[in-house]
Design an enzyme around this catalytic site. Structure first.
Site, PDB file in Angstrom:
ATOM      1  CG  ASP A 153      -2.311   0.508   0.948  1.00 61.40           C
ATOM      2  OD1 ASP A 153      -2.437   1.337   0.022  1.00 61.40           O
ATOM      3  OD2 ASP A 153      -3.257   0.154   1.667  1.00 61.40           O
ATOM      4  CD  GLU A 186       0.883   5.559  -7.017  1.00 66.27           C
ATOM      5  OE1 GLU A 186       1.302   6.717  -7.078  1.00 66.27           O
ATOM      6  OE2 GLU A 186       0.097   5.065  -7.862  1.00 66.27           O
ATOM      7  CD1 TRP A 187      -4.795   3.268  -3.279  1.00 65.98           C
ATOM      8  CD2 TRP A 187      -3.775   5.131  -2.580  1.00 65.98           C
ATOM      9  NE1 TRP A 187      -4.404   3.081  -1.972  1.00 65.98           N
ATOM     10  CE2 TRP A 187      -3.781   4.203  -1.524  1.00 65.98           C
ATOM     11  CE3 TRP A 187      -3.184   6.395  -2.383  1.00 65.98           C
ATOM     12  CZ2 TRP A 187      -3.211   4.472  -0.277  1.00 65.98           C
ATOM     13  CZ3 TRP A 187      -2.619   6.667  -1.141  1.00 65.98           C
ATOM     14  CH2 TRP A 187      -2.636   5.713  -0.107  1.00 65.98           C
ATOM     15  N   GLY A 188      -3.055   4.811  -8.292  1.00 66.53           N
ATOM     16  CA  GLY A 188      -2.964   5.520  -9.573  1.00 66.53           C
ATOM     17  C   GLY A 188      -2.404   6.923  -9.489  1.00 66.53           C
ATOM     18  CG  ASP A 209      -9.640   2.097  -1.134  1.00 68.22           C
ATOM     19  OD1 ASP A 209      -8.606   2.170  -1.812  1.00 68.22           O
ATOM     20  OD2 ASP A 209      -9.651   1.825   0.073  1.00 68.22           O
TER      21      ASP A 209
END
Ligand code: GLA
Length: 399
Positions: A153, A186-188, A209
């Site tokens: 994460d 890394e959520w983009g 998320d």
């Protein structure tokens, strides 16, 4: 004589080349199709335990999910509580009384693979100890436990560079000698599709998320953006298709199928679209108590076959008219998997034209419905279907 010198010279050069040739890393060849499994986070959050994870592994076998291709059982955040005086990561002794190795052994004994979670920063998103500064030590521990998959994460990373941080953990995992899938979470933010493959990532999150809703941009309690519904995430995948392929996938986040926030029709669309996107299929529901309807949805082998097709092409949106969309994925045998998607609130007819999916209009093709498990007949140039609100009709078009 001169000839002999030449032979020696050639031999010496090729010997040196062999000795110094770079060996492929132990992780080469992992995740050649999108990873499939279960992850604790979407349903259970921090409420993880040995008992829960064993229960999910048992259920994965009993439900038929293992036979359908699901493989990884992944514990997300909150399994870890501290580090000891030597910096070794410690699992919660109350929740995991027999330790992580015993749990991994159990998962392996069922013929499944075992995954775990950490974070590139000082702390995980739930405030547990992160991996920063302990990358090689943690990787050795994971390998000793028998970890096959690491989700890593991006919370509490302050000024860290994403590419360098994920490259470092990949090097550490490889140095452990165990082939471990690396899931970049890394959520983009730093466009991981541009560098994720080069640093040895096998999948990378492309967005914030997921939310168990069809459509929404729910903010986090601190006001930052967002938890996203299925179609919001879908829109953010447009244009990323070319970055995915065998061993390296775009990850639009884990499945919410069966968690209760959407209708069965919406879950079917969610699953179909993730299949077309060549997305990792990580179930996020309680596998021990799912309804037969949800189980059948998750183990639809025809839809899973589209996701797992060996060509490894990600599907793309090829047509849009308001709420009506056509998504198409090229398959290894030259056929196309197609989802006709109705984002609107009332039933609509959705047309599919051969030219949208790269076929000349005069070519006859069979059309098979992957949810009805039925051949619909032979069509030339086009096909159309009535699609319920928030629904998809998913077909294979085969010339
Ligand atoms: C982040 C990730 C989620 C989950 C949680 C755990 O929000 O994006 O998928 O791993 O952290 O705290």
């Amino acid at each position: 004589m001169r000839q002999r010198i030449w032979i020696f010279a050639v031999l010496a050069v090729s010997l040196t080349a062999t000795v110094f040739a770079e060996k492929p890393p132990v992780s080469a060849g992992l995740a050649l199709t999108p990873p499939m499994g279960f992850n604790t986070w979407n349903k259970f959050g921090c409420d993880v335990s040995d008992e829960l994870v064993r229960g999910m592994a048992d259920a994965m076998v009993k439900s038929g999910m293992k036979d359908a291709g699901y493989q990884y059982i992944v514990i997300d955040d909150c399994w870890q509580v501290a580090r000891d005086a030597n910096g070794n990561i410690i699992a919660d002794p109350q929740r995991f009384p027999s330790g992580i190795k015993a749990l991994a052994d159990y998962v392996h004994s069922l013929g499944l693979k075992f995954g775990i979670y950490s974070d590139a920063g000082s702390k995980t998103c739930a405030g547990r100890p992160g991996g920063r500064g302990h990358e090689f030590q943690d990787a050795l521990q994971y390998a000793a436990w028998g970890v096959d998959y690491l989700k890593y994460d991006w919370c509490n990373t302050t000024t860290q560079d994403a590419q360098a941080s994920y490259g470092l953990i990949r090097d550490a995992l490889d140095a452990s000698g165990r082939p471990i899938v690396l899931s970049i979470c890394e959520w983009g933010k730093a466009k991981p599709w541009l560098w994720g493959k080069d640093v040895g990532g096998n999948l990378w999150r492309t967005t914030d998320d997921i939310n168990d809703t069809w459509e929404s941009h729910e903010k986090w309690p601190d006001g930052s953006c967002c938890r996203r519904g299925v179609v919001d995430i879908l829109d953010l995948q447009v244009g990323l298709e070319s970055f995915a392929g065998p061993g390296h996938w775009n990850d639009p986040d884990m499945l919410e199928v069966g968690n209760g926030g959407m209708s069965t029709i919406e879950y079917r669309s969610h699953f179909s679209l993730w299949a077309i996107l060549a997305a990792p299929l990580m179930a996020g529901n309680d596998l021990r108590s799912m309804t037969p309807e949800i189980r059948d949805l998750l183990i639809n082998k025809e839809v899973i076959g589209v996701n797992q097709d060996a060509l490894g092409r990600e599907g793309r949106r090829v047509w849009k008219d308001g709420d009506r969309e056509v998504w198409s994925k090229e398959q290894q045998d030259g056929s196309r998997a197609v989802a006709l998607l109705n984002r609107g609130g009332s039933e609509q007819q959705i047309p599919l034209k051969w030219e949208q999916i790269g076929y000349p209009a005069h070519v006859p093709a069979t059309v098979r419905d992957l949810w009805a498990h039925k051949e619909l007949g032979k069509f030339t140039g086009d096909f159309s279907a009535m699609v319920p609100p928030h629904g998809v009709v998913m077909v294979i078009v085969r010339p």
